[in-house]
Design a protein around this motif. Structure first.
Motif, PDB file in Angstrom:
ATOM      1  N   UNK A   1       0.830  -1.206   0.000  1.00  0.00           N
ATOM      2  CA  UNK A   1       0.000   0.000   0.000  1.00  0.00           C
ATOM      3  C   UNK A   1       0.867   1.259   0.000  1.00  0.00           C
ATOM      4  N   UNK A   2       1.975   1.215   0.716  1.00  0.00           N
ATOM      5  CA  UNK A   2       2.874   2.364   0.728  1.00  0.00           C
ATOM      6  C   UNK A   2       3.521   2.568  -0.641  1.00  0.00           C
ATOM      7  N   UNK A   3       3.785   1.479  -1.343  1.00  0.00           N
ATOM      8  CA  UNK A   3       4.382   1.617  -2.672  1.00  0.00           C
ATOM      9  C   UNK A   3       3.409   2.270  -3.645  1.00  0.00           C
ATOM     10  N   UNK A   4       2.129   1.917  -3.551  1.00  0.00           N
ATOM     11  CA  UNK A   4       1.116   2.568  -4.395  1.00  0.00           C
ATOM     12  C   UNK A   4       1.006   4.038  -4.024  1.00  0.00           C
TER      13      UNK A   4
ATOM     14  N   UNK B   1      -5.001   3.597  -0.536  1.00  0.00           N
ATOM     15  CA  UNK B   1      -3.773   4.409  -0.522  1.00  0.00           C
ATOM     16  C   UNK B   1      -3.999   5.841  -1.008  1.00  0.00           C
ATOM     17  N   UNK B   2      -4.974   6.050  -1.898  1.00  0.00           N
ATOM     18  CA  UNK B   2      -5.276   7.417  -2.339  1.00  0.00           C
ATOM     19  C   UNK B   2      -5.851   8.238  -1.199  1.00  0.00           C
ATOM     20  N   UNK B   3      -6.740   7.643  -0.422  1.00  0.00           N
ATOM     21  CA  UNK B   3      -7.305   8.341   0.740  1.00  0.00           C
ATOM     22  C   UNK B   3      -6.204   8.686   1.736  1.00  0.00           C
ATOM     23  N   UNK B   4      -5.300   7.734   1.970  1.00  0.00           N
ATOM     24  CA  UNK B   4      -4.206   7.982   2.902  1.00  0.00           C
ATOM     25  C   UNK B   4      -3.292   9.095   2.393  1.00  0.00           C
ATOM     26  N   UNK B   5      -3.046   9.104   1.083  1.00  0.00           N
ATOM     27  CA  UNK B   5      -2.204  10.152   0.508  1.00  0.00           C
ATOM     28  C   UNK B   5      -2.845  11.526   0.719  1.00  0.00           C
ATOM     29  N   UNK B   6      -4.173  11.599   0.511  1.00  0.00           N
ATOM     30  CA  UNK B   6      -4.879  12.868   0.703  1.00  0.00           C
ATOM     31  C   UNK B   6      -4.789  13.319   2.160  1.00  0.00           C
ATOM     32  N   UNK B   7      -4.975  12.374   3.094  1.00  0.00           N
ATOM     33  CA  UNK B   7      -4.879  12.712   4.518  1.00  0.00           C
ATOM     34  C   UNK B   7      -3.475  13.197   4.859  1.00  0.00           C
ATOM     35  N   UNK B   8      -2.469  12.526   4.304  1.00  0.00           N
ATOM     36  CA  UNK B   8      -1.085  12.923   4.560  1.00  0.00           C
ATOM     37  C   UNK B   8      -0.814  14.336   4.051  1.00  0.00           C
ATOM     38  N   UNK B   9      -1.290  14.639   2.852  1.00  0.00           N
ATOM     39  CA  UNK B   9      -1.065  15.960   2.272  1.00  0.00           C
ATOM     40  C   UNK B   9      -1.805  17.052   3.031  1.00  0.00           C
TER      41      UNK B   9
END
Length: 393
Positions: A60-63, A91-99
């Motif tokens: 998931x982190x790689x995606x 992983x897209x949701x996590x990326x958005x939360x991270x940003x």
């Protein structure tokens, strides 16, 4: 007001107490039994966070960080594997939360499933209350929070996200909110591929809401387009199209990325998965009894989970929950056809199973308390193993 407080308070309390207990078990495992030389997943220096990331977390982190791979891995540890097997929404949701928050990618991968699980608990309680009653709803929430494998819902995995979108789809379909149903189903499909099976309960709910006579070709024709009129029929048709578009879009992306529309399925062979008859998966423990093949102890949780899930599918039929059964039964067939490996984890998001389990527990409270006393040590052992990287899933 009291109903609102219990509708939110009970899930929040069950979530908080169970997650705290799991955290303490994980920390204790790391303190007493951790062997650093044998553990390869280190995502955070803080142990209380690191214990929740293992195995598929890295994919998931790689995606999340690198997108989808162009070719399979040549790394000896992941030879011939690729992240095509992992659908993009989590992983897209996590990326958005991270940003948006500045959290690390791994931290965001933990925030998303925990929020989704809490929201799913609240929604599941509401649905179970509508279908089975208040006591059943409370038992369903408690069971989800303590059942063997519940720690996965708080780990850096997509099961909690999938659980939320499954119960959301079923709830919206039961109420006839078809556009919201389609959106929820599309989100489910973008989380895991067998979310497309939600088309079945959507159709069942539509027929139940709009056709009063016993279902037959003649009655469908005579009552067409149903009591909801053509407007509801159009909204229902759109709701069916949305998850199909979601799956089709990801398949098209994979074709241009990897040269295979079904790369998410064909890559499974790199993990040793192959198509088998579901009945073979269910009876796989009998192999060592009748032949010379070994059966690792780590597969037993998967076998037990598979049989429990099949029994609860039959319970849905006994309860005449046709919509829920139309999703869970094909879902179990699909999961078992890929073998017994990881079934223990993959059945966790099948929300209707745990709602009907809550109804049986509410009818037999003394037996249910005894059941809880039996499963709590099992989940404690599994959380212990999860924190140490045991190959359970």
């Amino acid at each position: 007001m009291a109903g609102l407080i219990s509708g939110i308070g009970i899930p929040v309390l069950a979530f908080a107490v169970s997650r705290l207990a799991l955290l303490l078990i994980g920390l204790l495992a790391r303190d007493l039994a951790f062997v650093p030389e044998e553990y390869v997943w280190v995502y955070d220096e803080r142990t209380w966070l690191d214990i929740w990331g293992v195995w598929d977390t890295g994919w998931f982190m790689s995606v999340m960080y690198n997108g989808y791979m162009i070719a399979v891995s040549t790394n000896p540890d992941t030879l011939s594997q690729a992240n095509w097997a992992f659908f993009p929404l989590y992983p897209m949701m996590a990326y958005a939360v991270s940003e948006l928050t500045g959290l690390s990618g791994y931290g965001a991968l933990l925030v998303v499933p925990n929020l989704c699980f809490l929201a799913a608990l609240i929604w599941i309680r509401a649905e179970a209350k509508a279908l089975y009653g208040t006591a059943s709803a409370n038992w369903a929430v408690v069971f989800l929070c303590v059942m063997p494998g519940t720690h996965v819902f708080s780990s850096a995995y997509s099961e909690a996200t999938f659980l939320l979108f499954i119960v959301g789809t079923l709830a919206m379909a039961r109420k006839g909110h078809w556009l919201m149903t389609g959106c929820m189903a599309a989100l489910a499909v973008l989380t895991k591929n067998f979310g497309v099976l939600l088309l079945a309960p959507m159709a069942v709910y539509f027929l139940q809401r709009n056709f009063t006579q016993p279902l037959s070709a003649r009655n469908l024709i005579s009552e067409f387009p149903g009591s909801g009129g053509r407007g509801e029929l159009v909204r229902f048709a759109v709701s069916l199209v949305l998850p199909c578009l979601a799956l089709g879009s990801f398949m098209l992306f994979l074709y241009f990325r990897a040269g295979d529309f079904l790369a998410f399925a064909t890559i499974q062979s790199a993990w040793g998965r192959s198509m088998v008859l579901p009945i073979i998966s269910l009876f796989s423990p009998l192999g060592p009894l009748v032949g010379n093949h070994g059966f690792t102890v780590y597969l037993w949780p998967n076998v037990i989970a598979a049989w429990v899930a099949v029994a609860l599918c039959m319970a849905l039929l006994l309860k005449r929950q046709w919509a829920h059964a139309s999703f869970c039964i094909p879902g179990m067939v699909l999961l078992l056809s890929a073998g017994i490996l990881s079934i223990f984890r993959l059945v966790l998001p099948l929300a209707p199973l745990w709602m009907v389990a809550g109804s049986f527990m509410a009818a037999r409270p003394k037996l249910s308390w005894l059941l809880l006393l039996l499963i709590l040590p099992a989940e404690a052992l599994l959380m212990w193993g999860w924190a140490l990287g045991w190959p359970i899933f």
